[in-house]
Design an enzyme around this catalytic site. Structure first.
Site, PDB file in Angstrom:
ATOM      1  N   GLU A   1      -4.665   1.136  -6.231  1.00 58.82           N
ATOM      2  CA  GLU A   1      -3.810   1.333  -7.405  1.00 58.82           C
ATOM      3  C   GLU A   1      -3.337   2.774  -7.509  1.00 58.82           C
ATOM      4  O   GLU A   1      -2.241   3.057  -8.002  1.00 58.82           O
ATOM      5  CB  GLU A   1      -4.528   0.935  -8.691  1.00 58.82           C
ATOM      6  CG  GLU A   1      -3.546   0.849  -9.853  1.00 58.82           C
ATOM      7  CD  GLU A   1      -4.182   0.865 -11.210  1.00 58.82           C
ATOM      8  OE1 GLU A   1      -3.469   0.565 -12.186  1.00 58.82           O
ATOM      9  OE2 GLU A   1      -5.375   1.188 -11.332  1.00 58.82           O
TER      10      GLU A   1
ATOM     11  N   THR B   1       5.381   4.197 -17.699  1.00 60.60           N
ATOM     12  CA  THR B   1       4.045   4.749 -17.959  1.00 60.60           C
ATOM     13  C   THR B   1       4.122   6.247 -18.203  1.00 60.60           C
ATOM     14  O   THR B   1       3.404   6.785 -19.061  1.00 60.60           O
ATOM     15  CB  THR B   1       3.108   4.447 -16.775  1.00 60.60           C
ATOM     16  OG1 THR B   1       3.030   3.031 -16.605  1.00 60.60           O
ATOM     17  CG2 THR B   1       1.715   4.981 -17.042  1.00 60.60           C
TER      18      THR B   1
END
Length: 311
Positions: free
Chosen positions: A132, A185
Site C-alpha cells: 500500500e 487524500t
C-alpha cells in the site's frame, strides 16, 4: 503447491471516528479479487487488470498488489518462482474504503494461498503494508490490517506493526455510503491542523477508551456515546457535501454513531442489528440523493475473516 488460486480482500473503514490512523474494521463488500497462477520463468508479472479504467500500472514493482506479492516471495525465499497475477478492482478509487489496501492484502493472500499458506496472515502483514505504501507513500496499517486479518483492528504503533484485534459485539453492523464525489487524500490531509487543544485531546482519548471498553463489554450505549470525533471530523466535514445532514439522518434512524470513513468521502454508521443498519443506511443515502449526489450503500456485519480464498 497450487497451480492457480483466486482470493478476495474486503473494503475497510479506517479511523472509526475516534481512532485516527490507529483503528479500522473490515466489511463484507465491496473488495478486490486477485488471481495468482504459477508460470514459467521467475518473478511476478501482472497479466491484466480489470475495473481500473486503465489507471493502474501493469509493472508489478509499481503496483500495490504486485509489490506486496514480490515482497512476500522475498520473505519466503521464493523470489525465483514465476507467478502471474490478474487483478480485478471491484471497489471505487478514492472512496475512503481502502481500495489500495485491499489490493495489497489480496496480493499477499494470493501468494500465500498459492504456496499452501506457509505463513499465518499476520506474518505477511508487513509485505501488504509495503504494497500500500507504493500508492500513498505512508507506512500505516489502519486499512491494510483489517482487510487482511478481518475484524476491528487497533494499531498501537505502525512501527513494528504492534496491531491487535478487538472484540466484536454479536449484533454490531455497519452501514457505509459512498457518495460519487471526489476527495483527494492529499486534500483531506491538508485541511488538518497540526495542533489540537488539551480539552480536545482529553475528550478524544476518553472517547477512544470508551469505544474499546464498549466493544469488550458489548455495551452498545457506551459505543454510541464514544463515537464522537472532536478533532478530525470537524475539519474534514467541509469536504463532504451535506455531511451534517447525512450524519443527522443516520442518528435519527437509530445509528449508534456516524462519521467519515478514512479520508472520505464515504460515510459510515455503526448500528445495533442489521435492520437498524439498513434503515440508517437508507436514510444516509436519501440525504445524499436530495442533493442530487448519486451514491452506493453497503450494509454489513463486521467482516471477521478478512482476505480469503474463493472457491
Amino acid at each position: 503447491m497450487n497451480k492457480e488460486v483466486r482470493v478476495f480482500a474486503p473494503a475497510t473503514v479506517a479511523n472509526v471516528a475516534v481512532g485516527f490512523d490507529i483503528l479500522g474494521f473490515a466489511i463484507d463488500g465491496p473488495g478486490d479479487e486477485v488471481v495468482a497462477r504459477l508460470a514459467e520463468g521467475s518473478g511476478v508479472r501482472i497479466t491484466s487488470i480489470s475495473g481500473d479504467g486503465g489507471k493502474l500500472p501493469l509493472k508489478a514493482e509499481k503496483n500495490t498488489a504486485g509489490f506486496a506479492a514480490i515482497r512476500l516471495l522475498e520473505q519466503l525465499g521464493k523470489s525465483g518462482l514465476g507467478v502471474e497475477l490478474e487483478i480485478h478492482k471491484k471497489m471505487p478509487f478514492g472512496s475512503g474504503l481502502g481500495s489500495s489496501a485491499a489490493s495489497a492484502a489480496a496480493g499477499v493472500m494470493a501468494i500465500n494461498a498459492l504456496l499452501d499458506m506457509p505463513v499465518p496472515k499476520m506474518e505477511s502483514l508487513h509485505c501488504a503494508v509495503l504494497g500500500e505504501q507504493i500508492a500513498d507513500g505512508a507506512y500505516h496499517a489502519d486499512n491494510v490490517a483489517p482487510s487482511l486479518l478481518g475484524g476491528i483492528i487497533f494499531i498501537r504503533a505502525n512501527e513494528g506493526l504492534d496491531v491487535h484485534s478487538l472484540p466484536i459485539p454479536d449484533e454490531l453492523h455497519a452501514a457505509v455510503v459512498y457518495p460519487h464525489v471526489s476527495i483527494l487524500t492529499k486534500d483531506a490531509r491538508d485541511v488538518l491542523s497540526p495542533t489540537t487543544t488539551l480539552p480536545q485531546c482529553i475528550q478524544q482519548t476518553g472517547n477512544l477508551g470508551g469505544l474499546v471498553v464498549g466493544l469488550y463489554e458489548s455495551d452498545y450505549e457506551l459505543i454510541g456515546r464514544s463515537l464522537q470525533d472532536v478533532i478530525i471530523e470537524p475539519q474534514r466535514a467541509q469536504l463532504i457535501p451535506g455531511f451534517s445532514t447525512v450524519k443527522s439522518a443516520a442518528l435519527e434512524a437509530g445509528a449508534l454513531g456516524c462519521s467519515i470513513s478514512g479520508a472520505g468521502p464515504s460515510v459510515f454508521a455503526l448500528c445495533k442489528g442489521r435492520e437498524v443498519a439498513q434503515t440508517a443506511g437508507a436514510a444516509m443515502q436519501q440525504a445524499f440523493l436530495t442533493q442530487d449526489i448519486p451514491c452506493d450503500l453497503f450494509v454489513s456485519p463486521i467482516n471477521k475473516e478478512g482476505a480469503k480464498i474463493l472457491a
